[in-house]
Design an enzyme around this catalytic site. Structure first.
Site, PDB file in Angstrom:
ATOM      1  N   CYS A 271       0.796  -1.236   0.000  1.00 57.30           N
ATOM      2  CA  CYS A 271       0.000   0.000   0.000  1.00 57.30           C
ATOM      3  C   CYS A 271       0.828   1.286   0.000  1.00 57.30           C
ATOM      4  O   CYS A 271       0.814   2.036  -0.964  1.00 57.30           O
ATOM      5  CB  CYS A 271      -0.927  -0.004   1.209  1.00 57.30           C
ATOM      6  SG  CYS A 271      -2.096  -1.365   1.164  1.00 57.30           S
TER       7      CYS A 271
HETATM    8  N1  NAD Z   1      -2.632  -6.375   1.958  1.00 51.68           N
HETATM    9  C1  NAD Z   1      -3.080  -5.323   2.591  1.00 51.68           C
HETATM   10  O1  NAD Z   1      -2.765  -5.111   3.744  1.00 51.68           O
HETATM   11  C2  NAD Z   1      -4.018  -4.319   1.939  1.00 51.68           C
HETATM   12  C3  NAD Z   1      -4.608  -3.338   2.758  1.00 51.68           C
HETATM   13  C4  NAD Z   1      -5.488  -2.433   2.184  1.00 51.68           C
HETATM   14  C5  NAD Z   1      -5.754  -2.500   0.820  1.00 51.68           C
HETATM   15  N2  NAD Z   1      -5.167  -3.449   0.035  1.00 51.68           N
HETATM   16  C6  NAD Z   1      -5.514  -3.474  -1.389  1.00 51.68           C
HETATM   17  O2  NAD Z   1      -6.301  -4.634  -1.641  1.00 51.68           O
HETATM   18  C7  NAD Z   1      -6.017  -5.133  -2.951  1.00 51.68           C
HETATM   19  C8  NAD Z   1      -5.614  -6.598  -2.878  1.00 51.68           C
HETATM   20  O3  NAD Z   1      -4.429  -6.708  -2.131  1.00 51.68           O
HETATM   21  P1  NAD Z   1      -3.914  -8.081  -1.508  1.00 51.68           P
HETATM   22  O4  NAD Z   1      -2.859  -7.699  -0.552  1.00 51.68           O
HETATM   23  O5  NAD Z   1      -5.052  -8.910  -1.053  1.00 51.68           O
HETATM   24  O6  NAD Z   1      -3.275  -8.753  -2.816  1.00 51.68           O
HETATM   25  P2  NAD Z   1      -2.810 -10.293  -2.977  1.00 51.68           P
HETATM   26  O7  NAD Z   1      -1.787 -10.293  -4.045  1.00 51.68           O
HETATM   27  O8  NAD Z   1      -2.503 -10.875  -1.646  1.00 51.68           O
HETATM   28  O9  NAD Z   1      -4.104 -11.053  -3.477  1.00 51.68           O
HETATM   29  C9  NAD Z   1      -4.698 -10.830  -4.711  1.00 51.68           C
HETATM   30  C10 NAD Z   1      -5.266 -12.149  -5.216  1.00 51.68           C
HETATM   31  O10 NAD Z   1      -5.967 -11.857  -6.442  1.00 51.68           O
HETATM   32  C11 NAD Z   1      -5.748 -12.938  -7.322  1.00 51.68           C
HETATM   33  N3  NAD Z   1      -6.040 -12.488  -8.684  1.00 51.68           N
HETATM   34  C12 NAD Z   1      -5.300 -11.707  -9.494  1.00 51.68           C
HETATM   35  N4  NAD Z   1      -5.947 -11.499 -10.651  1.00 51.68           N
HETATM   36  C13 NAD Z   1      -7.127 -12.154 -10.572  1.00 51.68           C
HETATM   37  C14 NAD Z   1      -8.223 -12.321 -11.446  1.00 51.68           C
HETATM   38  N5  NAD Z   1      -8.243 -11.747 -12.665  1.00 51.68           N
HETATM   39  N6  NAD Z   1      -9.247 -13.078 -11.032  1.00 51.68           N
HETATM   40  C15 NAD Z   1      -9.224 -13.667  -9.806  1.00 51.68           C
HETATM   41  N7  NAD Z   1      -8.223 -13.553  -8.937  1.00 51.68           N
HETATM   42  C16 NAD Z   1      -7.186 -12.798  -9.323  1.00 51.68           C
HETATM   43  C17 NAD Z   1      -4.309 -13.332  -7.064  1.00 51.68           C
HETATM   44  O11 NAD Z   1      -4.050 -14.652  -7.504  1.00 51.68           O
HETATM   45  C18 NAD Z   1      -4.228 -13.196  -5.542  1.00 51.68           C
HETATM   46  O12 NAD Z   1      -4.573 -14.396  -4.884  1.00 51.68           O
HETATM   47  C19 NAD Z   1      -4.950  -4.209  -3.522  1.00 51.68           C
HETATM   48  O13 NAD Z   1      -5.554  -3.210  -4.295  1.00 51.68           O
HETATM   49  C20 NAD Z   1      -4.326  -3.607  -2.282  1.00 51.68           C
HETATM   50  O14 NAD Z   1      -3.773  -2.340  -2.559  1.00 51.68           O
HETATM   51  C21 NAD Z   1      -4.303  -4.365   0.584  1.00 51.68           C
END
Ligand code: NAD
Length: 433
Positions: A271
């Protein structure tokens, strides 16, 4: 939603999507997790977990409430609500990479149906929901469905509702984190409020998706800028012989108008190092420069180089050069007690040390090995925390609570501490930077 009959699909079973799925399952919703990563789908359906802080038992418990995972997008048609939690990284030119969001929306669009709620949670720039997601949903579905803009208007309901998770921070229960929701129409906001109220105590409706998108960015930019401020002040304090941590501890006793942020070896995680650049990129469209973001980015990006410089200086005091020195880096994760190394400053620091000829090893209980990522290629395995005296320097980059710092100092020749992890330990072996 109230009777828990609604079926919820969550796309992206990562750090955000999986815990969210478990929260809904815990409230007796039947949840389907969608992911393109077949190994994750298989693991979840086996009842196992791939995120350290989520035990396998939690997945198995959710399965009892009907949780399952799939890579088959046609099942979207069976969902009443679809929540999108896919990555939003930067590309090689440091510009927003929305390919995961657009890929997901294109995949679900053929399967959406009248009355369905679609919520985007991925962090992104203001305008994404209205300018990218809505047109793809409207043009990609075979039924000619449009987004409902007014109460009782037929169509699909679309909202943006940012994720606010803080991994590793257990001081606030997940359901006590208020949920901001901005819908494309009043019915969408109302529906999403009903859904999220099942798992969050408080929902905060805002007028448009863009307000919700900007809210998330303001929160993250606020952190990024304040961290840059203390990182800069740390450098000044070091020159002035003042302990910045003592200063922050004193300042935080002020009961109003001050929130403590702490300096460190550089930003990490999905983030804070990334999201601000989503806004600075979008701002250019409006002929506007986001100078705070650029300056904060400049200071924070320079921190691993600052650590390198001070490690070199510390070795120099021992009449050693970086070239040929054995350096043990403690901690790969971007912050304490988590198993996430995305954008971690440790990775940059290891690469910089290697470039200068150091012989680098690492220890991190969360990572038995580290191979190749989007911005690094380390190919290393975890080194046990023993024989510390054989290293010319032990460099603390992540202060995992499992580390016994007095013992580490005791056994090492030289400790370079970037996290104030050795606070209170008096030893000439410690160099804090
Ligand atoms: N990790 C955090 O602490 C956090 C906190 C706030 C916001 N976010 C936001 O949340 C969002 C997700 O982050 P995350 O940390 O969970 O990411 P991540 O990489 O852990 O998980 C994303 C998942 O999406 C899957 N994916 C990708 N493309 C796909 C598709 N076309 N169809 C289905 N699945 C698909 C991936 O395989 C993966 O399992 C981002 O925008 C991030 O900025 C994350």
């Amino acid at each position: 939603m109230e009777t828990r009959e609604a079926r919820i699909g969550i796309v992206g079973m990562g750090y955000v999507g999986l815990p969210l799925a478990l929260l809904f399952s815990g409230e007796r919703f039947r949840v389907t997790g969608f992911d393109i990563a077949e190994d994750k789908v298989a693991a979840l359906n086996r009842g196992s977990s791939y995120i350290v802080r989520i035990p396998a038992e939690a997945i198995q418990e959710a399965q009892k409430s009907g949780f399952s995972a799939t890579a088959d997008y046609s099942l979207i048609s069976q969902m009443d609500a679809v929540i999108i939690c896919v990555p939003t990284p930067l590309d090689h030119h440091h510009e927003p990479d929305l390919s995961y969001v657009t890929g997901t929306v294109k995949s679900i669009a053929p399967h959406i149906h009248e009355g369905q709620l679609i919520a985007l949670e991925s962090t992104t720039y203001p305008g994404t929901t209205e300018e990218i997601v809505v047109p793809l949903l409207e043009s990609g579905n075979p039924h000619g469905l449009k987004v409902a803009r007014a109460i009782n208007e037929p169509g699909i309901h679309v909202v943006f509702s940012p994720e606010r998770e803080d991994p590793g921070n257990d001081s606030v229960a997940r359901h006590d984190i208020p949920k901001v929701i901005g819908g494309c129409g009043p019915a969408a906001t109302e529906l999403a409020s009903a859904m999220y109220s099942a798992i969050f105590r408080r929902v905060i409706p805002v007028r448009t998706p863009a307000v919700a998108e900007m809210t998330k960015l303001l929160e993250n930019i606020y952190r990024c800028v304040n961290i840059a401020l203390v990182n800069e002040l740390k450098q000044l304090c070091m020159r002035m012989g003042i302990d910045i941590h003592e200063v922050i501890d004193a300042a935080r006793t002020k009961p109003f108008g001050f929130q403590a942020f702490y300096p460190g070896p550089g930003l990490g995680g999905h983030c804070i190092p990334i999201d601000p650049f989503y806004l600075s990129w979008k701002a250019k469209e409006f002929d506007f420069r986001t100078r705070f973001i650029e300056l904060a980015g400049e200071i924070n990006t320079a921190m691993p180089y600052f650590v390198l410089e001070h490690t070199a200086a510390a070795l120099n005091e021992h009449s050693k050069s970086i070239k040929g020195s054995k350096v043990l880096v403690l901690g790969l994760a971007y912050k304490r007690d988590i198993d996430d190394l995305r954008e971690s400053p440790s990775l940059t620091i290891i690469e910089l040390l290697r470039e200068k000829g150091a012989i680098v090893a690492y220890n991190d209980p969360y990572f038995p090995k580290v191979g190749r990522g989007r911005h690094y290629d380390l190919n290393m395995t975890n080194t046990p925390l023993e024989n510390l005296a054989k290293y010319d320097a032990v460099l603390i980059v992540t202060d995992h609570t499992s580390y016994n710092f007095p013992e580490i100092v005791e056994q090492s020749q030289l400790v370079v501490d970037t996290r104030n992890a050795t606070k209170g330990i008096v030893s000439t072996k410690i160099v804090r930077c």
